[in-house]
Design a protein around this motif. Sequence first.
Motif, PDB file in Angstrom:
ATOM      1  N   HIS A 105      -8.771 -45.684 -11.249  1.00 58.86           N
ATOM      2  CA  HIS A 105      -8.438 -46.968 -10.648  1.00 58.86           C
ATOM      3  C   HIS A 105      -8.830 -48.122 -11.563  1.00 58.86           C
ATOM      4  O   HIS A 105      -8.108 -49.105 -11.672  1.00 58.86           O
ATOM      5  CB  HIS A 105      -9.138 -47.110  -9.298  1.00 58.86           C
ATOM      6  N   GLN A 106      -9.991 -48.018 -12.227  1.00 54.25           N
ATOM      7  CA  GLN A 106     -10.418 -49.074 -13.140  1.00 54.25           C
ATOM      8  C   GLN A 106      -9.444 -49.192 -14.312  1.00 54.25           C
ATOM      9  O   GLN A 106      -9.157 -50.296 -14.774  1.00 54.25           O
ATOM     10  CB  GLN A 106     -11.839 -48.827 -13.655  1.00 54.25           C
ATOM     11  N   ALA A 135      -3.434 -53.712 -15.562  1.00 56.70           N
ATOM     12  CA  ALA A 135      -2.814 -54.810 -14.820  1.00 56.70           C
ATOM     13  C   ALA A 135      -3.324 -56.157 -15.333  1.00 56.70           C
ATOM     14  O   ALA A 135      -2.554 -57.120 -15.432  1.00 56.70           O
ATOM     15  CB  ALA A 135      -3.106 -54.656 -13.326  1.00 56.70           C
ATOM     16  N   GLN A 136      -4.602 -56.231 -15.679  1.00 58.45           N
ATOM     17  CA  GLN A 136      -5.138 -57.480 -16.216  1.00 58.45           C
ATOM     18  C   GLN A 136      -4.520 -57.803 -17.576  1.00 58.45           C
ATOM     19  O   GLN A 136      -4.303 -58.973 -17.895  1.00 58.45           O
ATOM     20  CB  GLN A 136      -6.660 -57.418 -16.284  1.00 58.45           C
ATOM     21  N   ALA A 137      -4.198 -56.782 -18.351  1.00 61.44           N
ATOM     22  CA  ALA A 137      -3.504 -57.027 -19.623  1.00 61.44           C
ATOM     23  C   ALA A 137      -2.112 -57.597 -19.350  1.00 61.44           C
ATOM     24  O   ALA A 137      -1.656 -58.507 -20.059  1.00 61.44           O
ATOM     25  CB  ALA A 137      -3.422 -55.738 -20.441  1.00 61.44           C
ATOM     26  N   ILE A 156      -2.070 -54.844  -7.814  1.00 60.49           N
ATOM     27  CA  ILE A 156      -2.749 -53.647  -8.316  1.00 60.49           C
ATOM     28  C   ILE A 156      -4.239 -53.916  -8.458  1.00 60.49           C
ATOM     29  O   ILE A 156      -5.073 -53.110  -8.048  1.00 60.49           O
ATOM     30  CB  ILE A 156      -2.130 -53.182  -9.652  1.00 60.49           C
ATOM     31  N   VAL A 157      -4.590 -55.063  -9.032  1.00 59.80           N
ATOM     32  CA  VAL A 157      -6.005 -55.396  -9.217  1.00 59.80           C
ATOM     33  C   VAL A 157      -6.720 -55.401  -7.876  1.00 59.80           C
ATOM     34  O   VAL A 157      -7.751 -54.748  -7.704  1.00 59.80           O
ATOM     35  CB  VAL A 157      -6.174 -56.756  -9.942  1.00 59.80           C
ATOM     36  N   VAL A 158      -6.170 -56.100  -6.906  1.00 59.26           N
ATOM     37  CA  VAL A 158      -6.820 -56.225  -5.598  1.00 59.26           C
ATOM     38  C   VAL A 158      -6.898 -54.866  -4.904  1.00 59.26           C
ATOM     39  O   VAL A 158      -7.960 -54.456  -4.422  1.00 59.26           O
ATOM     40  CB  VAL A 158      -6.072 -57.254  -4.714  1.00 59.26           C
ATOM     41  N   ALA A 161     -13.281 -61.679 -12.955  1.00 59.50           N
ATOM     42  CA  ALA A 161     -12.208 -60.863 -13.509  1.00 59.50           C
ATOM     43  C   ALA A 161     -12.081 -61.165 -14.989  1.00 59.50           C
ATOM     44  O   ALA A 161     -12.237 -62.306 -15.418  1.00 59.50           O
ATOM     45  CB  ALA A 161     -10.893 -61.164 -12.790  1.00 59.50           C
ATOM     46  N   SER A 162     -11.771 -60.142 -15.767  1.00 55.34           N
ATOM     47  CA  SER A 162     -11.735 -60.340 -17.217  1.00 55.34           C
ATOM     48  C   SER A 162     -10.552 -61.187 -17.666  1.00 55.34           C
ATOM     49  O   SER A 162     -10.493 -61.590 -18.805  1.00 55.34           O
ATOM     50  CB  SER A 162     -11.737 -58.989 -17.938  1.00 55.34           C
TER      51      SER A 162
END
Length: 159
Positions: free
Chosen positions: A78-79, A85-87, A104-106, A129-130
């Motif tokens: 999941h991480q 997703a953050q990318a 997806i992040v949430v 968040a990054s």
Amino acid sequence: MRSFLRPLKRSSFVLVVLAAIVGTSAVAFAADPTDTSVEEAPFLAENDKAMTKMMDDMSIKPTGDVDRDFVAMMVPHHQGAIDMAQAELRYGRNEQLRRIAQEIVVEQQQEIVAMRLGLGQPLPARAPASDQPTHASAPAPSDSMSHDTAHMNMQKESR
């Protein structure tokens, strides 16, 4: 017996030649610098880093407890989805895909919390968040629901 081997040798030779052609094409395709733009390079590097970390972290030593082993493998999975997703959020331009990445992040963060709570494991400290800038003077966001309340709600739902 020799007549049987002749077609087999010929077909084996053809397979080897085809494999060599496909392999050479794949190497040439991957090595072609025009395949990725300079703009896409940071996204690809970040995505590759996330995938490598995810795969490494999913390699666990079994404990004999299926539930703990499941969570130990799923949390990095999941991480990894969160990191990818953050990318997308950092580098992507398609608004529909960016919204999906936000979801997806949430959702993946919620599932990590649910899995850890399900095992009675402590939750990690909250961090920005990054994909968000870090402000040293900004106060930490407060939860509208404490982890204990979330845990109690999960227990009610499971009844």
